[in-house]
Scaffold this motif. Structure first.
Motif, PDB file in Angstrom:
ATOM      1  N   MET A   1      69.108   9.590  10.216  1.00  0.00           N
ATOM      2  CA  MET A   1      68.716  10.787  10.991  1.00  0.00           C
ATOM      3  C   MET A   1      69.891  11.237  11.855  1.00  0.00           C
ATOM      4  N   SER A   2      70.189  12.508  11.847  1.00  0.00           N
ATOM      5  CA  SER A   2      71.298  13.004  12.664  1.00  0.00           C
ATOM      6  C   SER A   2      70.827  13.203  14.102  1.00  0.00           C
ATOM      7  N   ARG A   3      71.785  13.365  15.016  1.00  0.00           N
ATOM      8  CA  ARG A   3      71.408  13.588  16.415  1.00  0.00           C
ATOM      9  C   ARG A   3      70.900  15.015  16.622  1.00  0.00           C
ATOM     10  N   PHE A   4      70.947  15.837  15.567  1.00  0.00           N
ATOM     11  CA  PHE A   4      70.498  17.233  15.685  1.00  0.00           C
ATOM     12  C   PHE A   4      69.012  17.404  15.342  1.00  0.00           C
ATOM     13  N   PHE A   5      68.431  16.392  14.678  1.00  0.00           N
ATOM     14  CA  PHE A   5      67.046  16.486  14.199  1.00  0.00           C
ATOM     15  C   PHE A   5      66.104  16.676  15.384  1.00  0.00           C
ATOM     16  N   SER A   6      65.257  17.701  15.313  1.00  0.00           N
ATOM     17  CA  SER A   6      64.361  17.999  16.423  1.00  0.00           C
ATOM     18  C   SER A   6      63.498  16.791  16.795  1.00  0.00           C
ATOM     19  N   LYS A   8      60.690  16.776  17.833  1.00  0.00           N
ATOM     20  CA  LYS A   8      59.278  16.908  17.426  1.00  0.00           C
ATOM     21  C   LYS A   8      59.029  16.213  16.084  1.00  0.00           C
ATOM     22  N   HIS A   9      60.094  15.894  15.347  1.00  0.00           N
ATOM     23  CA  HIS A   9      59.912  15.207  14.067  1.00  0.00           C
ATOM     24  C   HIS A   9      60.188  13.712  14.158  1.00  0.00           C
ATOM     25  N   ALA A  10      60.300  13.212  15.388  1.00  0.00           N
ATOM     26  CA  ALA A  10      60.697  11.811  15.557  1.00  0.00           C
ATOM     27  C   ALA A  10      59.749  10.844  14.847  1.00  0.00           C
ATOM     28  N   SER A  11      58.449  11.178  14.812  1.00  0.00           N
ATOM     29  CA  SER A  11      57.501  10.216  14.224  1.00  0.00           C
ATOM     30  C   SER A  11      57.120  10.593  12.785  1.00  0.00           C
ATOM     31  N   LEU A  12      57.861  11.534  12.207  1.00  0.00           N
ATOM     32  CA  LEU A  12      57.530  11.974  10.852  1.00  0.00           C
ATOM     33  C   LEU A  12      57.695  10.826   9.856  1.00  0.00           C
ATOM     34  N   LYS A 118      50.995  15.655  10.591  1.00  0.00           N
ATOM     35  CA  LYS A 118      52.092  15.234  11.468  1.00  0.00           C
ATOM     36  C   LYS A 118      53.200  16.269  11.476  1.00  0.00           C
ATOM     37  N   LEU A 119      53.552  16.779  10.301  1.00  0.00           N
ATOM     38  CA  LEU A 119      54.644  17.756  10.216  1.00  0.00           C
ATOM     39  C   LEU A 119      54.373  18.959  11.113  1.00  0.00           C
ATOM     40  N   HIS A 120      53.107  19.398  11.141  1.00  0.00           N
ATOM     41  CA  HIS A 120      52.772  20.598  11.895  1.00  0.00           C
ATOM     42  C   HIS A 120      52.230  20.291  13.296  1.00  0.00           C
TER      43      HIS A 120
END
Ligand SMILES: *Cc1c(COP(=O)(O)O)cnc(C)c1O
Length: 356
Positions: A1-6, A8-12, A118-120
């Protein structure tokens, strides 16, 4: 995972599809595809459509929707065609789910539902199936949430009656009820007639299983005109050209060849009955599946070890490392020869005592 990934998707936790082996030679009974090729008319239509690939596809899918509307006996405005039925499910979660409108679905069902939620960022609750894996309708009556139910359910294959679906839909008038009919063509009764009496019903279908088009990616949503207008708005805000030209042509031709596909479904049902009887004779217990797969467990065979031993013999089935179903394997119904090979392999494994 990059440091740019929002954040809000941390638990995806993304959906994990069944294996698609990179080399040939497997008897592939793990992702519920059809063992039969598309009809000749479909192949010709795809070739013809490919000659116009310089042009965008029709964002209204007009011709295909017309064919589907006539076939299912509904209005064109009640249909949305999508890039696989995963896409119509995604659109429906996006359109109807929010903090005040959570989703509920069974604890054992299609693994994509919690992923969409989860995505939404939609709250959801998993309702446990009964011990025999059947749905307790009372759990859904007046539940006051959006509902998604695969019928027949996956990976159990168990079917819910239209009376029960009607009860569920009519007792939740302020929420949508999505009936995912991915496997309805293998002996179940469709909820389509209920559309006339349940304005909150959304039926999803796929061409991936009964229509031998898994690789083309084509799904359908069928609902009231108003609901379809909502879903169109989502589609046109996401990917207006969601169905490509070749797939559209394939779908139209496939509906025209419905008799060929129906006959393939009957063959799958016969092979399912054969497989069920043969596995029961080898000591397995199976659910009463109305889908193009069986769900089987054996009191003396470890399901994961069995999956691995079959794979080593060139036969791919599906095992889910999940609570309540880790003792089961799901086996897609293929040709009679494929099912005979499976039964022979399991019988040999039992003689060797390999997986006990
Ligand atoms: C296979 C499947 C789908 C999705 O199929 P698509 O290939 O995306 O059309 C949807 N729901 C269930 C229960 C399935 O098994």
């Amino acid at each position: 995972m990059s440091r740019f990934f929002s954040k809000k998707h941390a638990s995806l936790a993304a959906y994990v599809p069944g294996e698609q082996p990179k080399t040939g030679g497997f008897i592939k009974l793990n992702t519920n595809e059809s063992p039969f090729p598309p009809s000749e008319n479909v192949l010709r239509a795809v070739e013809e459509a490919s000659r116009s690939l310089q042009l965008y596809s029709d964002p209204t899918a007009w011709g295909l929707r017309g064919a589907a509307a006539a076939y299912y006996g509904v209005d064109c405005a009640q249909i949305l065609m999508t890039n696989g039925s995963d896409e119509i499910l995604d659109f429906a979660f996006l359109a109807y789910g929010d903090e005040d409108h959570p989703f509920v679905f069974p604890d054992i069902t299609y693994g994509f539902y919690p992923v969409f939620a989860k995505l939404h960022g939609i709250p959801y609750r998993e309702i446990p199936l009964k011990d025999d894996f059947s749905i307790d309708v009372n759990d859904y009556v007046g539940v006051g949430a959006n509902i998604v139910i695969a019928n027949p359910n996956a990976p159990t294959g168990l079917l819910l009656s239209n009376d029960d679906i009607r009860k569920i839909a009519q007792s939740n008038p302020d929420h949508v009820v999505i009936i995912d009919e991915a496997y309805i063509d293998f002996g179940g009764e469709s909820a389509l007639p209920l559309l006339a009496v349940c304005e909150n019903l959304i039926i999803t279908r796929t061409f991936s299983k009964s229509y031998s088009l898994a690789g083309a990616r084509l799904g359908i949503g069928i609902a009231s005109k108003e609901i379809i207008a909502d879903l169109y708005a989502i589609k046109d805000s996401t990917n207006p050209y969601n169905v490509n030209r070749m797939t559209m042509a394939a779908g139209t031709a496939a509906i025209g060849d419905a008799e060929y596909y129906k006959s393939n479904c009957r063959t799958v049902e016969e092979n399912r009955a054969y497989t069920k009887a043969a596995l029961e004779a080898l000591g397995f217990s199976l659910t009463d599946s109305y889908a193009n797969f069986v769900f089987a467990s054996h009191p003396k065979m470890n399901a994961k070890a069995l999956y691995e031993a079959l794979k080593a013999r060139g036969i791919l089935v599906r095992h889910f490392d999940k609570a309540r179903i880790s003792d089961y394997i799901r086996i897609t119904i293929g040709t009679r020869a494929q099912m005979e090979a499976l039964v022979a392999a399991i019988s040999e494994l039992q003689k060797e005592g390999a997986t006990t």
